[in-house]
Scaffold this motif. Structure first.
Motif, mmCIF file in Angstrom:
data_model
loop_
_atom_site.group_PDB
_atom_site.id
_atom_site.type_symbol
_atom_site.label_atom_id
_atom_site.label_comp_id
_atom_site.label_asym_id
_atom_site.label_seq_id
_atom_site.Cartn_x
_atom_site.Cartn_y
_atom_site.Cartn_z
ATOM 1 N N TRP A 34 0.834 -1.208 0.000
ATOM 2 C CA TRP A 34 0.000 0.000 0.000
ATOM 3 C C TRP A 34 0.867 1.256 0.000
ATOM 4 C CZ3 TRP A 34 -0.799 4.188 3.274
ATOM 5 C CH2 TRP A 34 -1.945 4.967 3.005
ATOM 6 N N LEU A 35 1.893 1.274 0.846
ATOM 7 C CA LEU A 35 2.778 2.433 0.918
ATOM 8 C C LEU A 35 3.577 2.603 -0.372
ATOM 9 C CD1 LEU A 35 4.046 1.956 4.577
ATOM 10 C CD2 LEU A 35 2.640 3.864 3.744
ATOM 11 N N LYS A 36 4.005 1.502 -0.962
ATOM 12 C CA LYS A 36 4.742 1.573 -2.229
ATOM 13 C C LYS A 36 3.875 2.174 -3.323
ATOM 14 C CE LYS A 36 6.911 -1.280 -5.782
ATOM 15 N NZ LYS A 36 7.218 -2.657 -6.212
ATOM 16 N N ALA A 37 2.606 1.745 -3.392
ATOM 17 C CA ALA A 37 1.702 2.281 -4.411
ATOM 18 C C ALA A 37 1.449 3.761 -4.207
ATOM 19 C CB ALA A 37 0.385 1.505 -4.379
ATOM 20 N N ARG A 38 1.481 4.213 -2.975
ATOM 21 C CA ARG A 38 1.167 5.608 -2.665
ATOM 22 C C ARG A 38 2.381 6.531 -2.753
ATOM 23 N NH1 ARG A 38 -3.229 8.008 -0.415
ATOM 24 N NH2 ARG A 38 -2.905 9.926 0.811
ATOM 25 N N PHE A 39 3.547 6.051 -2.269
ATOM 26 C CA PHE A 39 4.717 6.927 -2.176
ATOM 27 C C PHE A 39 5.907 6.443 -3.001
ATOM 28 C CE2 PHE A 39 2.462 7.261 1.952
ATOM 29 C CZ PHE A 39 2.088 8.604 1.880
ATOM 30 N N GLY A 40 5.810 5.260 -3.605
ATOM 31 C CA GLY A 40 6.942 4.706 -4.324
ATOM 32 C C GLY A 40 7.895 3.980 -3.389
ATOM 33 N N THR A 41 8.738 3.110 -3.957
ATOM 34 C CA THR A 41 9.673 2.335 -3.139
ATOM 35 C C THR A 41 10.643 3.240 -2.387
ATOM 36 O OG1 THR A 41 9.558 0.445 -4.648
ATOM 37 C CG2 THR A 41 11.465 0.564 -3.184
ATOM 38 N N ALA A 42 11.289 4.157 -3.102
ATOM 39 C CA ALA A 42 12.296 5.014 -2.471
ATOM 40 C C ALA A 42 11.684 5.915 -1.409
ATOM 41 C CB ALA A 42 13.010 5.851 -3.534
ATOM 42 N N GLY A 43 10.577 6.576 -1.751
ATOM 43 C CA GLY A 43 9.947 7.486 -0.796
ATOM 44 C C GLY A 43 9.505 6.778 0.472
ATOM 45 N N THR A 44 8.951 5.582 0.317
ATOM 46 C CA THR A 44 8.515 4.815 1.481
ATOM 47 C C THR A 44 9.696 4.426 2.360
ATOM 48 O OG1 THR A 44 6.625 3.912 0.273
ATOM 49 C CG2 THR A 44 7.306 2.741 2.250
ATOM 50 N N LEU A 45 10.775 3.978 1.721
ATOM 51 C CA LEU A 45 11.927 3.532 2.497
ATOM 52 C C LEU A 45 12.622 4.690 3.198
ATOM 53 C CD1 LEU A 45 13.461 0.765 0.189
ATOM 54 C CD2 LEU A 45 12.365 0.460 2.423
ATOM 55 N N TYR A 46 12.703 5.854 2.563
ATOM 56 C CA TYR A 46 13.310 7.002 3.242
ATOM 57 C C TYR A 46 12.577 7.295 4.556
ATOM 58 C CZ TYR A 46 15.484 8.042 -1.307
ATOM 59 O OH TYR A 46 16.193 7.979 -2.484
ATOM 60 N N GLY A 47 11.263 7.417 4.464
ATOM 61 C CA GLY A 47 10.473 7.709 5.654
ATOM 62 C C GLY A 47 10.553 6.598 6.687
ATOM 63 N N ASN A 48 10.561 5.372 6.197
ATOM 64 C CA ASN A 48 10.581 4.228 7.099
ATOM 65 C C ASN A 48 11.910 4.126 7.844
ATOM 66 O OD1 ASN A 48 8.608 2.139 7.750
ATOM 67 N ND2 ASN A 48 10.205 0.697 7.163
ATOM 68 N N PHE A 49 13.009 4.392 7.137
ATOM 69 C CA PHE A 49 14.322 4.355 7.791
ATOM 70 C C PHE A 49 14.416 5.435 8.875
ATOM 71 C CE2 PHE A 49 16.361 2.320 3.847
ATOM 72 C CZ PHE A 49 16.339 1.067 4.425
ATOM 73 N N VAL A 50 13.893 6.600 8.601
ATOM 74 C CA VAL A 50 13.927 7.684 9.594
ATOM 75 C C VAL A 50 13.124 7.292 10.837
ATOM 76 C CG1 VAL A 50 13.194 10.048 10.086
ATOM 77 C CG2 VAL A 50 14.339 9.516 7.920
ATOM 78 N N LEU A 51 11.928 6.734 10.633
ATOM 79 C CA LEU A 51 11.094 6.333 11.766
ATOM 80 C C LEU A 51 11.747 5.207 12.571
ATOM 81 C CD1 LEU A 51 7.564 6.428 10.072
ATOM 82 C CD2 LEU A 51 8.477 8.027 11.774
ATOM 83 N N MET A 52 12.369 4.263 11.869
ATOM 84 C CA MET A 52 13.033 3.175 12.574
ATOM 85 C C MET A 52 14.229 3.695 13.364
ATOM 86 S SD MET A 52 14.408 -0.462 11.094
ATOM 87 C CE MET A 52 15.304 -1.604 12.164
ATOM 88 N N ALA A 53 14.956 4.661 12.805
ATOM 89 C CA ALA A 53 16.092 5.255 13.517
ATOM 90 C C ALA A 53 15.619 5.958 14.788
ATOM 91 C CB ALA A 53 16.827 6.234 12.608
#
Length: 422
Positions: free
Chosen positions: A266-285
């Motif tokens: 769902w997130l990939k379809a909405r924000f793309g692979t790169a955009g989703t991972l950038y945000g996700n890495f920040v939240l995980m950090a």
């Protein structure tokens, strides 16, 4: 106007795929299985936390190195036989770990377990991708669903059996893997040997390709944060029993599964692979940093660990998809290369965490883990265009450089000469 084609559910699969997926669940249970019994092993076998963390290190580092030979093995004996060999090794070494009386013995048998795990994991991904209905993306979702379920159930089983004895989780995996072995023998069809025998050096040579090397480094950095959390956080929770730890990591694993199967697409379809991972890495950090700031508050640690399951589920699916989509080599080679690099990070992180706590304090390893995950986002940005192209369906195709072409021509020439002699 483009018309979207309805995609088949990733859960409508042949029996062979379900047999391999079931074995994947049991295999991935082995990752989190020991979490609930780490404190028990430390006290009952008189081992320091860093010594106990070697249960992760021996298992994952051997898994990483053995990834380099999985393609060499499967291209000679076939995928099914490689799966069976891996499962047999896991059954044997899990049982031997349960019978051991020393931390050194368990660490050694976990290394043998890691060898079987490598043969199984790398081959199972390629088998699922080649056999699953619903396309490549659906196969990855199914694979990551198996990973999430296994990670969720592993700590629960480990905690339940660990309340009886610390040996129980090891024997439990041996029994379940024996069942998976039987299912694989009877439900997975015999596979033909590949036409080309893979060189043992191909996964290393594949790192010459910038896109694969970059995404593999991203996997290493992300897994450093992931396994710092998985490996050392149990020592910070001060749980009253292995079962309580099992419940915490079960909640964590449930979020891993849900976000790997439903959240990531769902997130990939909405924000793309790169955009989703950038945000996700920040939240995980941020999540890792919270543990690093308040490591002496068990409630904060428990909540942060469970919440981390959401970020890890998204990362697992999208980083794996990214690697397999933009790597300009054959997918089995890409899988082995990526597995080798990322599991090196996953294997070293828990042991490093134990040493850092003993040398400094509990704040340090989690802050370092948070920084590693942030650096992963920066490294990922260097292949942003390739990820965007993959999202548009422009999948990278295997390519050969001049040296590869010469080697391939030599192989064909030798094969032709051998055929003429016979």
């Amino acid at each position: 106007m483009s018309v979207s084609t309805p995609q088949q559910s990733p859960f409508k699969q042949p029996k062979a795929v379900w047999a391999v997926a079931f074995a994947c669940v049991i295999s991935f249970m082995g990752i989190g299985l020991v979490d609930p019994i780490l404190a028990s092993l430390s006290s009952e076998l008189h081992a320091s936390p860093s010594q106990v963390e070697l249960l992760f290190t021996s298992y994952l580092v051997v898994t990483a190195v053995a990834m380099l030979i999985t393609g060499w093995v499967s291209s000679r004996i076939g995928a099914k036989r490689t799966l069976i060999a891996g499962l047999v090794l896991i059954v044997v070494f899990a049982a031997l770990a349960g019978m051991s009386d020393t931390i050194g013995g368990i660490v050694g048998f976990r290394a043998g377990w890691g060898l079987g795990n490598a043969l199984f994991i790398a081959t199972s991904l390629s088998v699922i991708v080649s056999s699953a209905s619903g396309g490549f993306a659906g196969a990855i979702v199914l694979y990551e669903a198996a990973l999430g379920i296994g990670i969720a159930l592993g700590p629960l089983l480990g905690g339940t059996l660990g309340d009886i004895s610390w040996r129980g989780p090891f024997f439990g995996v041996a029994v379940l893997m024996a069942i998976a072995l039987i299912a694989t023998v009877f439900l997975v069809p015999k596979s033909e040997k590949p036409q080309r025998r893979e060189s043992v050096l191909e996964p290393i040579k594949a790192l010459r390709h910038r896109s694969l090397a970059t995404t593999s480094i991203v996997g290493l950095l992300y897994n450093w944060g992931f396994f710092t959390l998985l490996g050392y956080s149990p020592f910070l929770m001060h749980a009253s029993s292995p079962q309580m730890l099992g419940l915490v990591f079960c909640g964590w694993g449930i979020l891993v599964a849900i976000f790997a199967v439903f959240g990531a697409p769902w997130l990939k379809a909405r924000f793309g692979t790169a955009g989703t991972l950038y945000g996700n890495f920040v939240l995980m950090a941020i999540d890792l940093a919270i543990i690093g700031i308040w490591p002496n508050n068990p409630t904060v640690v428990v909540v942060a660990v469970i919440v981390a399951g959401a970020f890890i589920g998204v990362n697992n699916t999208l980083v794996t998809t990214a690697v397999m989509s933009i790597a300009p080599v054959e997918r089995p080679v890409a899988s082995a290369t990526y597995g080798f690099v990322r599991f090196i990070g996953g294997g070293l992180a828990p042991f490093a965490a134990g040493l850092l706590v003993e040398s400094f304090n509990a704040h340090v390893p989690f802050i370092i883990g948070a920084v590693a995950v942030l650096v992963a986002a920066v490294v990922l940005s260097t292949v942003h265009r390739a990820l965007a192209a993959a999202d548009r369906g422009e999948v990278a195709q295997p390519e050969l450089d001049d040296l590869d072409r010469v080697e391939r021509e030599d192989e064909l020439a030798v094969g032709a000469a051998y055929g003429n002699e016979n």
